[in-house]
Design a protein around this motif. Structure first.
Motif, mmCIF file in Angstrom:
data_model
loop_
_atom_site.group_PDB
_atom_site.id
_atom_site.type_symbol
_atom_site.label_atom_id
_atom_site.label_comp_id
_atom_site.label_asym_id
_atom_site.label_seq_id
_atom_site.Cartn_x
_atom_site.Cartn_y
_atom_site.Cartn_z
ATOM 1 N N THR A 213 56.525 103.861 105.539
ATOM 2 C CA THR A 213 57.127 104.686 106.259
ATOM 3 C C THR A 213 57.164 106.000 105.710
ATOM 4 O O THR A 213 57.832 106.771 105.643
ATOM 5 N N ALA A 214 56.186 106.328 104.901
ATOM 6 C CA ALA A 214 55.928 107.343 103.967
ATOM 7 C C ALA A 214 56.960 107.358 102.953
ATOM 8 O O ALA A 214 57.311 108.265 102.159
ATOM 9 N N SER A 215 57.492 106.239 102.654
ATOM 10 C CA SER A 215 58.431 106.201 101.493
ATOM 11 C C SER A 215 57.949 106.265 100.118
ATOM 12 O O SER A 215 58.751 106.774 99.025
ATOM 13 N N ILE A 292 64.767 105.484 105.163
ATOM 14 C CA ILE A 292 63.753 106.048 106.072
ATOM 15 C C ILE A 292 63.096 104.925 107.277
ATOM 16 O O ILE A 292 62.938 103.933 106.661
ATOM 17 N N LEU A 293 63.205 105.410 108.401
ATOM 18 C CA LEU A 293 62.637 104.542 109.697
ATOM 19 C C LEU A 293 61.422 105.169 110.148
ATOM 20 O O LEU A 293 61.360 106.349 110.084
ATOM 21 N N ILE A 353 63.612 109.963 109.387
ATOM 22 C CA ILE A 353 62.708 109.526 110.202
ATOM 23 C C ILE A 353 61.243 109.879 110.002
ATOM 24 O O ILE A 353 60.980 111.304 109.647
ATOM 25 N N SER A 354 60.474 108.847 109.820
ATOM 26 C CA SER A 354 59.189 109.353 109.366
ATOM 27 C C SER A 354 58.279 110.093 110.137
ATOM 28 O O SER A 354 57.588 111.036 109.447
ATOM 29 N N GLU A 355 58.588 110.061 111.519
ATOM 30 C CA GLU A 355 57.531 111.067 112.304
ATOM 31 C C GLU A 355 58.325 112.397 112.192
ATOM 32 O O GLU A 355 57.329 113.170 112.536
ATOM 33 N N SER A 360 62.733 115.718 107.907
ATOM 34 C CA SER A 360 63.525 114.680 107.040
ATOM 35 C C SER A 360 63.917 115.266 105.485
ATOM 36 O O SER A 360 64.778 115.309 104.955
ATOM 37 N N LEU A 361 62.911 115.897 104.925
ATOM 38 C CA LEU A 361 62.830 116.275 103.712
ATOM 39 C C LEU A 361 63.744 117.480 103.387
ATOM 40 O O LEU A 361 64.541 117.745 102.594
#
Ligand SMILES: *[C@@H]1O[C@H](CO)[C@@H](O)[C@H](O)[C@H]1NC(C)=O
Ligand SMILES: *[C@@H]1O[C@H](CO)[C@@H](O)[C@H](O)[C@H]1NC(C)=O
Ligand SMILES: *[C@@H]1O[C@H](CO)[C@@H](O)[C@H](O)[C@H]1NC(C)=O
Ligand SMILES: *[C@@H]1O[C@H](CO)[C@@H](O)[C@H](O)[C@H]1NC(C)=O
Length: 548
Positions: A213-215, A292-293, A353-355, A360-361
């Motif tokens: 998820t780009a985590s 994060i999703l 949200i990853s998208e 998100s940042l």
């Protein structure tokens, strides 16, 4: 009360048992005479002593075997990093880590279940990656200039951006707005109604790291912030890279909890299976929780490529084949999804949200009261385009059905994500900050990276900066530009350090003594292995010469 016949039957059986066994009578006879009794006691004592000694030998043998396994794990060959992962390997490694940990007793059932538990994340090869880094990092961190230099440099580099808020002090004092020496600067802050000017930067943070998820990029952000602010991390025991996923988190999985060697933990962010109660035992009351999703459809495609070797995916040829075995119709989906959503909302005030990663940042920056520099980052642990395969609309529908609960969760938190933006920042300001953020990223890329972007792992020149490869995914890395000044190089190095290497470096910094012990064990083993290898080779040549 038992019925009378059964009592009678039981007594009859007991009587028969007593009369049927002659050794009880022997004991009684032996104990009659005092001399015989003493002799008997002596024999028993001797036998007991012998047994205890045997036990000691067995235990010693076991612990040396464990040590050997640990060392083996530490000195994997580099070639192994890139070969496809065999199920057997991670199975072994899990047993090894279990053997090292030993203390978490509640882990035992999980480890015995390793076959069905389908732990998707192998520790394979990580130690080799780390071994490469260890020496390098220990020398480079010592030679590196203080953090302050970087801060100054960053402010210089982005002179017309709103200044970052003052560094948080860990004393509970009231945070004042940062003094601004620039008039235009002040105006920008005002016009943007920047809440960072009024709030206090948060430094007690739990990030629930999720897979694919780009985590890893968020982890890097947290690592860099924590490191440059002298914060302590709640790191996994024994230099592991995750908190014993997929076992439910327990407080004593964190290094320093059991020994009480760490006064206060600031950031907990490695992979774990969340348990609110246990996490609260480690983290302070005022901790900020977020996660994060990602859209379950693209996530499924990514998971399938990355974790193709795990038991669930191993037996099928394609994702389609996997999806055909649809799970049972969940008749209580409405109720269950409502419960799950409520539970997540109770524990996590922010779900990213990853998208919408940059959005998100920006949201994270506001929630934590950090600066845009703090959340500027490169994408880490990202696949190359070559190993991506978009799913057809039909397959996408299958995935949604298969993951109906995840799909609902995602839709819900996607909606609340945008609601939060609309009710706080507004879309216009969001857009403005997203653009500032990507401008910062472009500048950093230009400044730090040899190729200006990510490259395939084979092209990563510094082996200590190679990302861990797993499954069929090709995880890209970066090359640092040459001739950077010390401060710049340190910043850039941190930005591109892959997760495993960074986790290990932080562990080494926080627990230098424990890290030394591991390094010594690894070296000892490597040395003994090379002498053994030497002997074997010599023996082989001796043999071949004999036959010539
Ligand atoms: C972090 O610790 C170092 C060394 O103890 C010190 O020089 C530095 O000022 C500290 N930085 C912050 C932000 O507290
Ligand atoms: C699942 O069950 C519900 C109620 O029993 C039904 O309405 C729904 O159509 C079923 N879905 C599938 C995919 O079978
Ligand atoms: C997520 O929310 C955005 C904004 O409301 C919307 O455009 C998008 O379609 C949503 N995505 C999904 C998968 O529901
Ligand atoms: C940069 O670091 C090297 C050692 O790594 C040191 O010799 C040199 O003096 C440093 N330069 C500056 C400007 O600090």
């Amino acid at each position: 009360m038992l019925p009378p016949q059964r009592i009678a039957g039981r007594e009859r059986r007991a009587f028969r048992w007593r009369t049927a066994i002659p050794w009880t009578t022997c004991v009684r006879v032996a104990c009659c005479s005092r001399l015989r009794f003493m002799w008997f006691a002596l024999v028993v004592l001797t036998v007991l002593c012998g047994a205890l000694q045997m036990l000691g030998v067995v235990r010693q043998a076991r612990s040396s075997k464990v040590l050997k396994l640990v060392s083996e794990q530490l000195v994997r060959m580099p070639a192994e990093m890139y070969r496809p992962v065999k199920h057997k390997d991670w199975e072994n490694l899990w047993s090894v880590s279990a053997a090292i940990v030993e203390e978490p007793l509640d882990l035992q059932p999980f480890i015995q279940r390793k076959d069905e538990s389908e732990n998707p994340h192998s520790e394979e090869g990580r130690d080799q990656v780390l071994e490469d880094t260890r020496k390098k990092l220990s020398s480079s961190t010592k030679a590196a200039p203080p953090i302050e230099a970087i801060k100054l440099w960053l402010d210089q580099y982005f002179p017309n951006q709103p200044q970052r808020p003052a560094f948080p002090k860990r004393t509970p004092e009231i945070h004042k707005p940062p003094p601004s020496d620039d008039k235009t600067d002040k105006q920008t802050v005002k016009s943007l109604v920047d809440d960072t000017a009024m709030c206090h930067p948060k430094n007690h943070i739990v990030f629930l790291k999720t897979h694919k998820t780009a985590s890893s990029t968020i982890l890097n952000i947290l690592y860099r912030y924590g490191e440059s602010h002298n914060l302590t991390f709640a790191l996994p025991l024994n230099m592991q890279s995750q908190l014993f996923y997929p076992a439910f988190f327990a407080a004593h999985f964190v290094e320093g909890v059991r020994t009480r060697s760490v006064e206060e933990f600031h950031i907990l962010c490695n992979h774990m299976r969340f348990s609110s109660q246990e996490v609260r035992k480690v983290m302070p009351k005022d901790t900020f929780y977020f996660s994060i999703l990602r859209n379950p459809v693209s996530m499924m495609e990514s998971l399938f490529v990355y974790y193709k070797a795990i038991p669930a995916f191993r037996t099928v040829k394609s994702l389609e084949e996997f999806l055909i075995q649809a799970p049972e119709n969940d008749t209580e989906l409405d109720k269950r999804s409502a419960e799950v959503i409520a539970a997540v909302e109770r524990d996590f005030p922010l779900i990213l949200i990853s998208e919408y990663f940059d959005e998100s940042l920006v949201l994270l920056k506001h929630a934590l009261c950090w600066s845009l520099d703090d959340v500027s980052s490169f994408r880490l642990n990202s696949r190359s385009e070559r190993s991506r395969r978009p799913l057809s609309a039909e397959i996408a529908e299958w995935v949604k059905e298969w993951n109906s609960l995840d799909w609902r969760l995602y839709q819900h938190f996607n909606a609340t994500f945008w609601k939060r933006i609309d009710s706080t920042l507004g879309r216009a300001k969001l857009q403005q900050e997203v653009e500032l953020l990507s401008a910062k990223r472009r500048k950093l890329e230009k400044m730090c990276l040899q190729e200006g972007g990510a490259v395939d792992p084979a092209q990563v020149q510094d082996s200590s900066l190679k990302p861990f490869q797993y499954g069929a995914a090709v995880i890209q890395g970066y090359n640092l530009r040459l001739g950077l000044s010390n401060a710049t190089r340190q910043l850039c190095h941190r930005l591109i350090t892959p997760e495993l290497q960074y986790t290990s470096a932080l562990y080494t910094k926080q627990f230098p003594h424990l890290a030394d012990v591991r390094a010594v064990a690894a070296n000892k083993f490597a040395a003994s292995r090379s002498t053994a290898m030497h002997r074997a080779v010599k023996h082989y040549f001796d043999l071949t010469y004999q036959y010539k």
